[in-house]
Motif scaffolding. Sequence first.
Motif, PDB file in Angstrom:
ATOM      1  N   UNK A 191      40.522  38.056  51.421  1.00 48.47           N
ATOM      2  CA  UNK A 191      40.306  39.322  50.719  1.00 48.47           C
ATOM      3  C   UNK A 191      40.458  39.135  49.217  1.00 48.47           C
ATOM      4  N   UNK A 192      41.474  38.406  48.789  1.00 49.01           N
ATOM      5  CA  UNK A 192      41.707  38.194  47.362  1.00 49.01           C
ATOM      6  C   UNK A 192      40.536  37.458  46.703  1.00 49.01           C
ATOM      7  N   UNK A 193      40.020  36.435  47.389  1.00 44.93           N
ATOM      8  CA  UNK A 193      38.899  35.668  46.832  1.00 44.93           C
ATOM      9  C   UNK A 193      37.636  36.521  46.781  1.00 44.93           C
ATOM     10  N   UNK A 194      37.390  37.264  47.843  1.00 44.22           N
ATOM     11  CA  UNK A 194      36.212  38.145  47.871  1.00 44.22           C
ATOM     12  C   UNK A 194      36.275  39.164  46.739  1.00 44.22           C
ATOM     13  N   UNK A 195      37.436  39.774  46.537  1.00 54.61           N
ATOM     14  CA  UNK A 195      37.581  40.781  45.484  1.00 54.61           C
ATOM     15  C   UNK A 195      37.428  40.162  44.100  1.00 54.61           C
TER      16      UNK A 195
ATOM     17  N   UNK B  11      34.456  41.410  41.639  1.00 54.56           N
ATOM     18  CA  UNK B  11      34.833  42.044  40.371  1.00 54.56           C
ATOM     19  C   UNK B  11      34.423  41.187  39.176  1.00 54.56           C
ATOM     20  N   UNK B  12      33.809  40.034  39.461  1.00 49.18           N
ATOM     21  CA  UNK B  12      33.344  39.082  38.462  1.00 49.18           C
ATOM     22  C   UNK B  12      34.490  38.470  37.662  1.00 49.18           C
ATOM     23  N   UNK B  13      35.681  38.410  38.273  1.00 48.67           N
ATOM     24  CA  UNK B  13      36.807  37.706  37.655  1.00 48.67           C
ATOM     25  C   UNK B  13      36.565  36.202  37.694  1.00 48.67           C
ATOM     26  N   UNK B  14      35.783  35.765  38.688  1.00 42.51           N
ATOM     27  CA  UNK B  14      35.394  34.356  38.798  1.00 42.51           C
ATOM     28  C   UNK B  14      33.891  34.291  39.030  1.00 42.51           C
ATOM     29  N   UNK B  15      33.284  33.170  38.616  1.00 44.37           N
ATOM     30  CA  UNK B  15      31.845  33.008  38.835  1.00 44.37           C
ATOM     31  C   UNK B  15      31.606  32.364  40.203  1.00 44.37           C
ATOM     32  N   UNK B  16      30.336  32.204  40.552  1.00 42.93           N
ATOM     33  CA  UNK B  16      30.004  31.692  41.870  1.00 42.93           C
ATOM     34  C   UNK B  16      30.477  30.255  42.063  1.00 42.93           C
ATOM     35  N   UNK B  17      30.435  29.453  41.027  1.00 45.80           N
ATOM     36  CA  UNK B  17      30.892  28.064  41.144  1.00 45.80           C
ATOM     37  C   UNK B  17      32.383  28.016  41.490  1.00 45.80           C
ATOM     38  N   UNK B  18      33.175  28.826  40.824  1.00 48.47           N
ATOM     39  CA  UNK B  18      34.612  28.870  41.105  1.00 48.47           C
ATOM     40  C   UNK B  18      34.872  29.472  42.490  1.00 48.47           C
ATOM     41  N   UNK B  19      34.130  30.519  42.822  1.00 47.00           N
ATOM     42  CA  UNK B  19      34.245  31.112  44.149  1.00 47.00           C
ATOM     43  C   UNK B  19      33.964  30.057  45.216  1.00 47.00           C
TER      44      UNK B  19
END
Length: 119
Positions: free
Chosen positions: A47-51, A55-63
């Motif tokens: 849930x934390x990673x999805x949020x 919320x764009x706190x991280x980009x797709x590469x970091x995700x």
Amino acid sequence: MIVCKRVYQQASPDDGYRVLVDRLWPRGIKKSDLPLDEWNKTLAPSTALRKAFHSESIDFAEFSRCYRDELKAHPDELAQLARRARDGNVTLLYGAKNTEQNHARVLADVIEENLAPER
């Protein structure tokens, strides 16, 4: 073969084994209306990673990097889907609007990496 498909797309006989890989049930779909063989919440991002991603706190590469790290905790589930993909088609179902940058694509890559022949 592994295919990623939005839950809102029509099911096809070519889909093979259909697995919903979202932690939350997709909006607007009754459970009785979604043809699937399995709902695997375990392989969904936390849930934390999805949020953080939404919320764009991280980009797709970091995700993707963080999600791959999370998936390391579930080798049995990954191996089970890799075995199914060796034997036939596996369709990973997801609800995200973005069809290019989503967790199902990352999961498909990880499963394909596990498709190396068993020893």
